[in-house]
Design a protein around this motif. Structure first.
Motif, mmCIF file in Angstrom:
data_model
loop_
_atom_site.group_PDB
_atom_site.id
_atom_site.type_symbol
_atom_site.label_atom_id
_atom_site.label_comp_id
_atom_site.label_asym_id
_atom_site.label_seq_id
_atom_site.Cartn_x
_atom_site.Cartn_y
_atom_site.Cartn_z
ATOM 1 N N UNK A 104 -1.655 0.065 -11.690
ATOM 2 C CA UNK A 104 -0.310 0.364 -11.159
ATOM 3 C C UNK A 104 -0.495 1.393 -10.137
ATOM 4 N N UNK A 105 0.147 1.742 -9.091
ATOM 5 C CA UNK A 105 0.065 2.571 -8.130
ATOM 6 C C UNK A 105 1.094 3.900 -8.171
ATOM 7 N N UNK A 106 0.494 5.229 -8.769
ATOM 8 C CA UNK A 106 1.198 6.252 -8.802
ATOM 9 C C UNK A 106 1.395 7.134 -7.799
ATOM 10 N N UNK A 107 2.547 7.175 -7.253
ATOM 11 C CA UNK A 107 2.849 8.048 -5.749
ATOM 12 C C UNK A 107 4.160 8.531 -5.819
ATOM 13 N N UNK A 108 4.086 9.832 -5.449
ATOM 14 C CA UNK A 108 5.313 10.682 -5.290
ATOM 15 C C UNK A 108 5.954 10.760 -6.958
ATOM 16 N N UNK A 109 5.193 10.548 -7.809
ATOM 17 C CA UNK A 109 5.495 11.037 -8.987
ATOM 18 C C UNK A 109 5.938 9.791 -9.800
ATOM 19 N N UNK A 110 6.032 8.566 -9.312
ATOM 20 C CA UNK A 110 6.302 7.213 -9.912
ATOM 21 C C UNK A 110 5.371 6.185 -9.456
ATOM 22 N N UNK A 111 5.521 5.164 -10.465
ATOM 23 C CA UNK A 111 4.637 4.141 -10.236
ATOM 24 C C UNK A 111 5.625 3.104 -9.312
ATOM 25 N N UNK A 112 4.963 3.110 -8.113
ATOM 26 C CA UNK A 112 5.490 2.461 -6.970
ATOM 27 C C UNK A 112 5.247 1.048 -7.053
ATOM 28 N N UNK A 113 4.419 0.675 -7.696
ATOM 29 C CA UNK A 113 4.030 -0.837 -7.687
ATOM 30 C C UNK A 113 3.209 -1.208 -8.751
ATOM 31 N N UNK A 114 3.309 -2.302 -9.367
ATOM 32 C CA UNK A 114 2.255 -2.988 -10.278
ATOM 33 C C UNK A 114 2.005 -4.242 -9.771
ATOM 34 N N UNK A 115 0.905 -4.560 -10.269
ATOM 35 C CA UNK A 115 0.377 -6.138 -10.054
ATOM 36 C C UNK A 115 -0.742 -6.508 -11.008
ATOM 37 N N UNK A 116 -0.629 -7.683 -10.999
ATOM 38 C CA UNK A 116 -1.755 -8.596 -11.859
ATOM 39 C C UNK A 116 -2.983 -8.555 -10.899
ATOM 40 N N UNK A 117 -4.154 -8.305 -11.394
ATOM 41 C CA UNK A 117 -5.310 -8.295 -10.599
ATOM 42 C C UNK A 117 -5.678 -9.669 -10.186
ATOM 43 N N UNK A 118 -5.200 -10.794 -11.103
ATOM 44 C CA UNK A 118 -5.290 -12.005 -10.899
ATOM 45 C C UNK A 118 -4.752 -12.540 -9.559
ATOM 46 N N UNK A 119 -3.804 -11.914 -9.238
ATOM 47 C CA UNK A 119 -3.098 -12.148 -7.994
ATOM 48 C C UNK A 119 -3.970 -12.005 -6.737
#
Length: 286
Positions: free
Chosen positions: A194-209
């Motif tokens: 999960x990418x935490x930026x400006x206080x929010x989780x801006x994006x999540x992804x499955x590493x298999x992708x």
């Protein structure tokens, strides 16, 4: 399972976390990615029960977290009693007074961390101390393990040893949150990020992708001397790389195939274009 629901936190009126939510399943490693000051450590200390959120909650296995016994936490700079040996330190944490069960637990944790028990903490390398820190965080056999920059300042060998230890813990069903700036390590061991930026989780992804590549981006290598004919720019974008390799971007695979059939040069290799976590991080956290 660990569930983090709508965690918010402010300091002096400045929001640091804004309704952060995500979950981590048993036997899964979740990578927390963000710039310095993004709030990663604040979030981990809240989950660990060392700080209080303004709102939101954490649940372990469907119930509200009941004390630190359910969660183990390794801070970015763990502190030890340097004059002790690793065995003495673990005995202290286990309150071991020659209790058979405590001795067995101590020996199990030291073995898991790759330590003999004879090491003097003051003479240990940073990597050995990080492994001891993980052993200490596992004293109560927690469901969840939180690791804040555990690979910082480690050499490649130390990082490798630590990543192998995390794989073992994952195999034992631990829920693990890993925060690190070394994104290549996350690609090696994490299931989701999960990418935490400006206080929010801006994006999540499955590493298999990342391994599978992107379905709309193709990296194609041709024989030397290829000359690409004109194409419809609203249907296809082409980016030239080195060595006769081009990246083709399109959502219209039929058009791409028809275009490739028109080329006089033979194709040497074709594969989905793979993006790294670092590339995605740069896009999300600008």
């Amino acid at each position: 399972m660990l569930e983090i629901r709508d965690i918010s936190k402010s300091f002096g009126g400045r929001p640091v976390l804004r309704e952060v939510s995500f979950s981590v399943k048993k036997g899964q490693i979740y990578g927390l990615i963000g710039k310095n000051g993004a709030g990663k450590t604040t979030l981990l200390t809240i989950v660990a029960g060392l700080a209080k959120a303004d709102s939101g909650e954490c649940q372990v296995d469907g119930t509200a977290r009941a004390g630190a016994a359910r969660i183990g936490y390794l801070p970015d700079t763990p502190a030890f009693f340097d004059y002790l040996s690793t065995r003495e330190y673990m005995d202290f944490l286990l309150m071991n007074r020659r209790n058979k069960a405590a001795c067995e637990r101590r020996n199990e944790l030291l073995k898991l961390a790759g330590l003999t028990g004879k090491e003097k903490i003051h003479s240990m390398s940073r990597g050995m101390k990080q492994r001891l820190g993980i052993a200490a965080a596992l004293v109560s056999d927690p469901t969840v393990l939180l690791l804040d920059e555990p690979t910082s300042a480690l050499d490649p060998e130390g990082r490798h040893e630590l990543m192998e230890l995390l794989k073992v813990l994952k195999g034992r069903g631990k829920c693990i949150i890993l925060s690190t700036h070394i994104l290549a390590d996350m690609e090696r061991v994490c299931d989701r990020v999960g990418f935490l930026h400006k206080g929010r989780i801006q994006k999540e992804l499955d590493v298999r992708e990342l391994e599978e590549g992107e379905q709309n981006r193709w990296e194609i290598t041709f024989e030397p001397g290829v000359r690409l004919p004109d194409y419809e720019k609203e249907k296809l974008a082409i980016e030239e790389m080195d060595g006769g390799t081009y990246v083709f971007k399109t959502s219209d695979q039929k058009y791409l195939l028809e275009y490739l059939l028109r080329l006089p040069a033979r194709i040497r290799a074709i594969r989905n274009k793979r993006r790294s976590l670092d590339e995605i991080f740069q896009e999300v956290c600008r």
